[in-house]
Design a protein around this motif. Structure first.
Motif, PDB file in Angstrom:
ATOM      1  N   LYS A 158      -1.368   1.065  -6.278  1.00 29.24           N
ATOM      2  CA  LYS A 158      -2.554   1.312  -5.461  1.00 29.24           C
ATOM      3  C   LYS A 158      -3.753   1.565  -6.389  1.00 29.24           C
ATOM      4  CE  LYS A 158      -0.608   1.245  -1.355  1.00 29.24           C
ATOM      5  NZ  LYS A 158      -0.443   2.480  -0.571  1.00 29.24           N
ATOM      6  N   SER A 159      -4.950   1.330  -5.868  1.00 30.13           N
ATOM      7  CA  SER A 159      -6.217   1.660  -6.551  1.00 30.13           C
ATOM      8  C   SER A 159      -6.283   1.044  -7.948  1.00 30.13           C
ATOM      9  CB  SER A 159      -6.396   3.180  -6.643  1.00 30.13           C
ATOM     10  OG  SER A 159      -6.333   3.776  -5.367  1.00 30.13           O
ATOM     11  N   LEU A 160      -6.003  -0.240  -8.042  1.00 29.70           N
ATOM     12  CA  LEU A 160      -6.000  -0.933  -9.334  1.00 29.70           C
ATOM     13  C   LEU A 160      -7.393  -0.974  -9.946  1.00 29.70           C
ATOM     14  CD1 LEU A 160      -4.664  -2.656 -11.522  1.00 29.70           C
ATOM     15  CD2 LEU A 160      -4.997  -4.650 -10.037  1.00 29.70           C
ATOM     16  N   ASP A 161      -7.464  -0.575 -11.231  1.00 24.73           N
ATOM     17  CA  ASP A 161      -8.690  -0.590 -12.041  1.00 24.73           C
ATOM     18  C   ASP A 161      -9.803   0.280 -11.460  1.00 24.73           C
ATOM     19  OD1 ASP A 161      -7.888  -2.049 -14.245  1.00 24.73           O
ATOM     20  OD2 ASP A 161      -8.368  -3.975 -13.337  1.00 24.73           O
ATOM     21  N   GLN A 162      -9.410   1.361 -10.763  1.00 19.73           N
ATOM     22  CA  GLN A 162     -10.373   2.333 -10.260  1.00 19.73           C
ATOM     23  C   GLN A 162     -10.481   3.510 -11.232  1.00 19.73           C
ATOM     24  OE1 GLN A 162     -12.312   1.835  -7.433  1.00 19.73           O
ATOM     25  NE2 GLN A 162     -11.385  -0.185  -7.739  1.00 19.73           N
ATOM     26  N   PRO A 163     -11.642   4.180 -11.286  1.00 25.47           N
ATOM     27  CA  PRO A 163     -11.778   5.349 -12.174  1.00 25.47           C
ATOM     28  C   PRO A 163     -10.943   6.512 -11.661  1.00 25.47           C
ATOM     29  CG  PRO A 163     -13.740   5.064 -10.818  1.00 25.47           C
ATOM     30  CD  PRO A 163     -12.896   3.851 -10.573  1.00 25.47           C
ATOM     31  N   PHE A 164     -10.568   7.389 -12.610  1.00 34.72           N
ATOM     32  CA  PHE A 164      -9.746   8.544 -12.263  1.00 34.72           C
ATOM     33  C   PHE A 164     -10.102   9.680 -13.196  1.00 34.72           C
ATOM     34  CE2 PHE A 164      -5.858  11.137 -12.426  1.00 34.72           C
ATOM     35  CZ  PHE A 164      -5.560  11.273 -11.078  1.00 34.72           C
ATOM     36  N   GLU A 165     -10.300  10.870 -12.627  1.00 37.95           N
ATOM     37  CA  GLU A 165     -10.586  12.067 -13.414  1.00 37.95           C
ATOM     38  C   GLU A 165      -9.417  13.027 -13.314  1.00 37.95           C
ATOM     39  OE1 GLU A 165     -14.267  13.871 -12.389  1.00 37.95           O
ATOM     40  OE2 GLU A 165     -15.483  12.117 -12.901  1.00 37.95           O
ATOM     41  N   VAL A 166      -9.027  13.569 -14.464  1.00 38.06           N
ATOM     42  CA  VAL A 166      -7.940  14.528 -14.498  1.00 38.06           C
ATOM     43  C   VAL A 166      -8.282  15.595 -15.531  1.00 38.06           C
ATOM     44  CG1 VAL A 166      -6.666  13.056 -16.113  1.00 38.06           C
ATOM     45  CG2 VAL A 166      -5.454  14.847 -14.853  1.00 38.06           C
ATOM     46  N   GLY A 167      -8.308  16.854 -15.085  1.00 35.48           N
ATOM     47  CA  GLY A 167      -8.722  17.928 -15.990  1.00 35.48           C
ATOM     48  C   GLY A 167     -10.125  17.690 -16.499  1.00 35.48           C
ATOM     49  N   ASN A 168     -10.298  17.720 -17.824  1.00 30.87           N
ATOM     50  CA  ASN A 168     -11.600  17.458 -18.429  1.00 30.87           C
ATOM     51  C   ASN A 168     -11.752  16.013 -18.890  1.00 30.87           C
ATOM     52  OD1 ASN A 168     -12.396  20.195 -18.182  1.00 30.87           O
ATOM     53  ND2 ASN A 168     -11.273  20.717 -20.053  1.00 30.87           N
ATOM     54  N   LEU A 169     -10.796  15.162 -18.543  1.00 35.50           N
ATOM     55  CA  LEU A 169     -10.817  13.771 -18.991  1.00 35.50           C
ATOM     56  C   LEU A 169     -11.126  12.841 -17.826  1.00 35.50           C
ATOM     57  CD1 LEU A 169      -7.623  13.768 -21.251  1.00 35.50           C
ATOM     58  CD2 LEU A 169      -9.997  14.128 -21.963  1.00 35.50           C
ATOM     59  N   SER A 170     -11.792  11.752 -18.131  1.00 37.34           N
ATOM     60  CA  SER A 170     -12.065  10.724 -17.129  1.00 37.34           C
ATOM     61  C   SER A 170     -11.726   9.365 -17.722  1.00 37.34           C
ATOM     62  CB  SER A 170     -13.526  10.764 -16.681  1.00 37.34           C
ATOM     63  OG  SER A 170     -14.404  10.544 -17.771  1.00 37.34           O
ATOM     64  N   PHE A 171     -11.213   8.474 -16.870  1.00 34.80           N
ATOM     65  CA  PHE A 171     -10.777   7.159 -17.309  1.00 34.80           C
ATOM     66  C   PHE A 171     -11.387   6.112 -16.387  1.00 34.80           C
ATOM     67  CE2 PHE A 171      -7.625  10.342 -18.328  1.00 34.80           C
ATOM     68  CZ  PHE A 171      -7.441  10.137 -19.695  1.00 34.80           C
ATOM     69  N   GLU A 172     -11.894   5.042 -17.000  1.00 33.92           N
ATOM     70  CA  GLU A 172     -12.639   4.040 -16.236  1.00 33.92           C
ATOM     71  C   GLU A 172     -11.732   3.138 -15.410  1.00 33.92           C
ATOM     72  OE1 GLU A 172     -15.861   0.399 -17.011  1.00 33.92           O
ATOM     73  OE2 GLU A 172     -15.165   1.662 -18.663  1.00 33.92           O
ATOM     74  N   LYS A 173     -10.592   2.715 -15.998  1.00 35.30           N
ATOM     75  CA  LYS A 173      -9.711   1.777 -15.302  1.00 35.30           C
ATOM     76  C   LYS A 173      -8.289   2.318 -15.291  1.00 35.30           C
ATOM     77  CE  LYS A 173     -12.372  -2.426 -16.159  1.00 35.30           C
ATOM     78  NZ  LYS A 173     -12.334  -3.827 -16.640  1.00 35.30           N
ATOM     79  N   THR A 174      -7.800   2.612 -14.090  1.00 30.72           N
ATOM     80  CA  THR A 174      -6.463   3.172 -13.930  1.00 30.72           C
ATOM     81  C   THR A 174      -5.747   2.457 -12.787  1.00 30.72           C
ATOM     82  OG1 THR A 174      -7.118   4.884 -12.337  1.00 30.72           O
ATOM     83  CG2 THR A 174      -7.310   5.431 -14.680  1.00 30.72           C
ATOM     84  N   VAL A 175      -4.465   2.753 -12.651  1.00 29.82           N
ATOM     85  CA  VAL A 175      -3.702   2.300 -11.496  1.00 29.82           C
ATOM     86  C   VAL A 175      -2.797   3.443 -11.049  1.00 29.82           C
ATOM     87  CG1 VAL A 175      -1.781   1.321 -12.845  1.00 29.82           C
ATOM     88  CG2 VAL A 175      -2.276   0.436 -10.550  1.00 29.82           C
ATOM     89  N   VAL A 176      -2.666   3.598  -9.738  1.00 30.59           N
ATOM     90  CA  VAL A 176      -1.821   4.632  -9.153  1.00 30.59           C
ATOM     91  C   VAL A 176      -0.493   4.006  -8.748  1.00 30.59           C
ATOM     92  CG1 VAL A 176      -1.546   6.284  -7.261  1.00 30.59           C
ATOM     93  CG2 VAL A 176      -3.788   5.960  -8.333  1.00 30.59           C
TER      94      VAL A 176
END
Length: 243
Positions: A158-176
């Protein structure tokens, strides 16, 4: 004659080169960089681990490191990576080895083996909505149900190549990767997600498995939602790199 022969050689090279570039898989397009794998890679997570017994939770908080320490060819001549998982109470403490895992990766899938059990963590190409059985290569059933569509764990992208924030980090392209299986009468429930970032790997994991008291709305002595046994675990990436 020589000039014609040279022209044919050049033409053949061009045709072969074009054909080769056409059939060679693009690793980025297939999503292989969602699970980078090199000796020396490490990731550190903050972990919250909660276990339930008779509706009473017991919580532990600690840090966990996964470190790719070595690679070797296994008995099937497959390149395999050895990963040591270590834990510590906090950042001021020393790491203590907890367990060892192995991972194999090819153009089709990533297989993680832990405690002699294999799990298909990712399949390629990574595509929105694609599903597979995470435990297709073992006889482990997440719940006790004769229906294989229920007793096995279904994974879904799900949510292919969508941004994701976790803790103090952020990522531009992720997959769930959604993971879940539900037992008969909702008495057993397993649910969770894993989030992978391109060029980094797994950045977040949530595992939630509970066994509820099997009762009806008309008769539920302990109350609805009473947890007989359960385990909830959250892993949040805080650091990654190479040792």
């Amino acid at each position: 004659m020589i000039r014609n022969l040279l022209c044919w050689v050049v033409l053949a090279f061009v045709v072969v080169s074009c054909d080769k570039s056409y059939v060679t898989p693009d690793p980025v397009a297939r999503g292989l960089n969602f699970y980078p794998l090199e000796v020396g890679d490490y990731r550190i997570y903050n972990v919250k681990d909660i276990k339930y017994q008779h509706n009473e939770p017991t919580e532990l908080n600690f840090q966990m490191r996964e470190w790719v320490v070595d690679s070797f060819m296994d008995q099937t001549n497959t390149l395999t990576y050895k990963i040591i998982r270590s834990i510590r109470p906090n950042a001021e403490s020393q790491w203590e080895d907890d367990s060892v895992m192995t991972v194999t990766k090819n153009q089709s899938m990533v297989i993680l083996t832990k405690d002699n059990t294999r799990y298909v963590k990712l399949v390629f190409p990574v595509e929105e909505g694609k599903t597979w059985l995470g435990d297709m290569y073992n006889d482990h059933d997440i719940v006790d149900d004769p229906n294989p569509n229920i007793s096995k764990e279904t994974y879904t992208y799900k949510s292919l190549d969508q941004p994701f924030e976790v803790g103090n980090l952020s990522f531009e392209k992720t997959v769930v990767v959604e993971q879940g299986s539900q037992g008969l009468f909702n008495s057993k429930l397993s649910d969770g997600i894993e989030v992978y970032a391109r060029g980094v790997g797994r950045v977040y994991r949530l595992f939630d498995r509970k066994v509820y008291e099997d009762c009806s709305p008309e008769y539920c002595p302990q109350g609805e939602g009473y947890i007989l046994d359960g385990h909830k675990r959250e892993e949040v990436l805080i650091e990654h790199g190479k040792l």
